[in-house]
Motif scaffolding. Structure first.
Motif, short mmCIF file in Angstrom:
data_model
loop_
_atom_site.label_atom_id
_atom_site.label_comp_id
_atom_site.label_asym_id
_atom_site.label_seq_id
_atom_site.Cartn_x
_atom_site.Cartn_y
_atom_site.Cartn_z
N PHE A 300 0.86 -1.19 0.00
CA PHE A 300 0.00 0.00 0.00
C PHE A 300 0.89 1.24 0.00
N SER A 301 0.26 2.40 -0.11
CA SER A 301 1.00 3.66 -0.13
C SER A 301 1.77 3.86 1.17
N GLY A 423 2.07 9.80 -3.98
CA GLY A 423 2.26 10.56 -2.75
C GLY A 423 3.32 11.63 -2.88
N TYR A 424 3.10 12.70 -2.15
CA TYR A 424 4.03 13.84 -2.17
C TYR A 424 4.25 14.29 -0.73
N THR A 425 5.50 14.45 -0.35
CA THR A 425 5.84 14.83 1.02
C THR A 425 6.77 16.02 1.03
N TYR A 443 6.56 9.68 -4.73
CA TYR A 443 6.49 8.24 -5.00
C TYR A 443 5.16 7.91 -5.69
N TRP A 444 5.13 6.77 -6.36
CA TRP A 444 3.90 6.33 -7.03
C TRP A 444 3.98 4.83 -7.32
N PRO A 468 9.66 5.91 -2.64
CA PRO A 468 9.93 7.30 -2.21
C PRO A 468 11.32 7.79 -2.59
N LYS A 469 11.35 8.97 -3.20
CA LYS A 469 12.59 9.55 -3.72
C LYS A 469 12.61 11.05 -3.41
N VAL A 470 13.76 11.55 -2.98
CA VAL A 470 13.92 12.99 -2.75
C VAL A 470 14.16 13.65 -4.10
N THR A 471 13.17 14.38 -4.57
CA THR A 471 13.28 15.00 -5.89
C THR A 471 13.94 16.38 -5.83
#
Length: 531
Positions: A300-301, A423-425, A443-444, A468-471
């Motif tokens: 899940f997310s 998701g966006y954090t 992330y997606w 999840p990746k730090v863009t």
């Protein structure tokens, strides 16, 4: 005369007789059949109503004087209960045992009238008729009563030895064979891994005190080691590895859920609180650790991993409606009274979600979580899901984050399910030299499930996405330069209602969002027993 067994259960004596007539095997087999009949009779009792005439049983043939006599007795004393439809288990005549059961009911009814000083309601002619019927069916009555006594004794034994009147024991055991393949681990060293065989066992004690509440106490033991130790990345973790790997037993979850009203469901976690068990994750085919995806990220997310392992409360408004609203608060170190911990001063998560479910075919969720993680909790934004930098964008310094997520699940038909999340954090450093600086994390994932693939109950699944990746980051060198991709394939094979076997393959491209790292493969064979 002792109280008839069917009066205790409030079911038809004829049904009891029919059950007994079917038992012609040894005593042990007969006991098993009779015990099984208890549950069947209890279920049938809800639909039974009293009848006033034997002729209402349309499959009973009035062929002799005995039928006429019993019909007359039933009409006057109301001593037989049957199905409202007037049809008794198919189109056939009453057997002598079934007739004896009806006769026995009338005998009990007459005895009851005599015992309650209403004997004047019973005529001498009826008593004479009962005596003649009793003599003619004496053998059947004796057999019937003997079997009823045996069934009553067995039922009393079962009731005396049952686990609990309020608690159910629900268990799950996973046997897992797994191995990791690839040229190099993250960092460049040779990847050296051995094939492992490991397990995880969970026992849930589920108690209900009013039928609409549930107290859960879960015991867990296992020895499934995280793959991160040999691969150098949490992206290769299985969805069912455990924190302690020596098969020691611990109570890892305690909670109580109840309905505050018909429109509000409340769950209080005392230990082991997890958002994904309290709210809809919009990923029904893959969310379960024992029967879902084989990987941690594929379940899940990551937004549902906020506040994992703590205590708190979750409230769902209109849980069964097309539009529901969820609010939750979890504190990771709620049980620790030292400075920087506790229910309100330590690491915590405030969570909200709007779920739009107009029908079973389409579900959409919008989620938000505000998380505070301090030094003592060892900052870990997504609880070791995804890249290391995304989980600690500022190292082990206190961090707050605003997390936004969208999740969806669509079933165009009963055989195909399409789902996914994004998701966006925005994470913010709260201490140290980078205090006040931000890092953006994205992330997606998308998944596809083919139900009843190859055989009814089986599911073929594919999951693909970006962990999840730090863009972007306001810290120099604080963003990932490349992109990792997560590819997962699995086939859930339903061997029986209590056994599932799942072979699967997980592939991580550019681990830790670095294309200098070799592709890593994780093969698994998960066997899940439920009981």
């Amino acid at each position: 005369m002792t109280k008839p067994f069917w009066n205790v259960l409030k079911v038809s004596p004829i049904v009891v007789a029919a059950t007994f007539c079917a038992a012609n095997s040894t005593l042990a087999a007969e006991v098993n059949e009779q015990t099984t009949s208890v549950a069947q009779l209890s279920q049938e009792s809800n639909s039974m109503g009293q009848v006033t005439s034997v002729s209402q049983f349309s499959d009973v043939q009035p062929t002799d004087w005995a039928f006429q006599a019993l019909q007359s007795l039933v009409e006057r004393y109301g001593c037989i209960a049957g199905y409202p439809s007037g049809v008794y288990r198919g189109n056939r005549a009453l057997t002598r045992y079934e007739f004896a059961a009806g006769l026995n009911a009338c005998l009990d009814r007459v005895n009851e009238l005599i015992a309650t000083a209403t004997a004047d309601l019973v005529t001498k002619q009826d008593l004479a008729t009962l005596q003649r019927l009793q003599e003619e069916f004496s053998a059947e009555l004796a057999t019937l009563r003997g079997r009823v006594d045996s069934l009553e004794a067995r039922t009393a034994e079962l009731e005396a030895n049952q686990f609990s009147t309020t608690t159910k024991l629900v268990g799950e055991a996973i046997f897992n064979v797994s191995d990791v393949f690839g040229d190099n681990r993250v960092g460049g060293a040779d990847l050296q891994s051995n094939t492992t065989f490991s397990d995880r066992v969970r026992l849930n004690l589920l108690s209900s005190f009013n039928g609409k509440d549930q107290l859960q106490v879960r015991l867990q033991a296992g020895n499934i080691v995280s793959n991160s130790g040999v691969t150098g990345t949490n992206m290769t973790r299985l969805g069912y590895d455990v924190a302690t790997t020596d098969n020691s037993v611990s109570i890892d979850k305690v909670n109580y859920a109840f309905n505050f009203s018909d429109a509000i469901r409340v769950k209080i976690d005392a230990a082991g609180g997890e958002l994904w068990e309290n709210v809809n994750t919009f990923n029904p085919d893959f969310a379960s650790s024992g029967k879902g995806a084989i990987s941690r990220y594929g379940r899940f997310s990551p937004i549902y991993r906020q506040g994992q392992g703590g205590a708190g409360i979750t409230v769902v408004f209109s849980p069964k409606g097309p539009l529901s609203l969820t609010g939750a608060y979890l504190a990771t170190t709620a049980n620790n009274p030292t400075d920087g911990n506790g229910l309100t001063d330590g690491a915590s998560t405030a969570f909200g979600q709007i779920a739009f479910q107009p029908n079973k075919a389409f579900n959409l969720g919008l989620s938000y979580a505000y998380t505070y993680q301090n030094n003592s909790s060892n900052v870990n934004l997504f609880n070791s899901t995804g890249g290391a930098l995304a989980n600690q964008p500022f190292g082990r310094l206190a961090t707050t984050s605003n997390n936004y997520g969208v999740e969806a699940n669509f079933q165009p038909n009963s055989k195909i399910t399409i789902g996914g999340w994004a998701g966006y954090t925005v994470a913010t450093a709260e201490t140290g030299a980078n205090r006040g600086k931000n890092a953006d994390i994205f992330y997606w994932a998308a998944n596809l499930a083919f139900r009843d693939f190859g055989k009814e109950g089986n599911t073929l699944g594919v999951i693909f996405g970006q962990p999840p990746k730090v863009t972007e980051s306001e810290v120099d060198g604080g963003a990932n330069g490349n992109t990792s991709y997560h590819l997962e394939g699995l086939y859930k094979i339903k061997v029986s209602d209590n056994l599932q076997v799942t072979p699967g393959l997980l592939v991580i491209f550019n681990p830790e969002h670095d294309n200098a790292n070799d592709t890593i493969y994780v093969g698994t064979l998960r066997t899940t027993f439920t009981f």
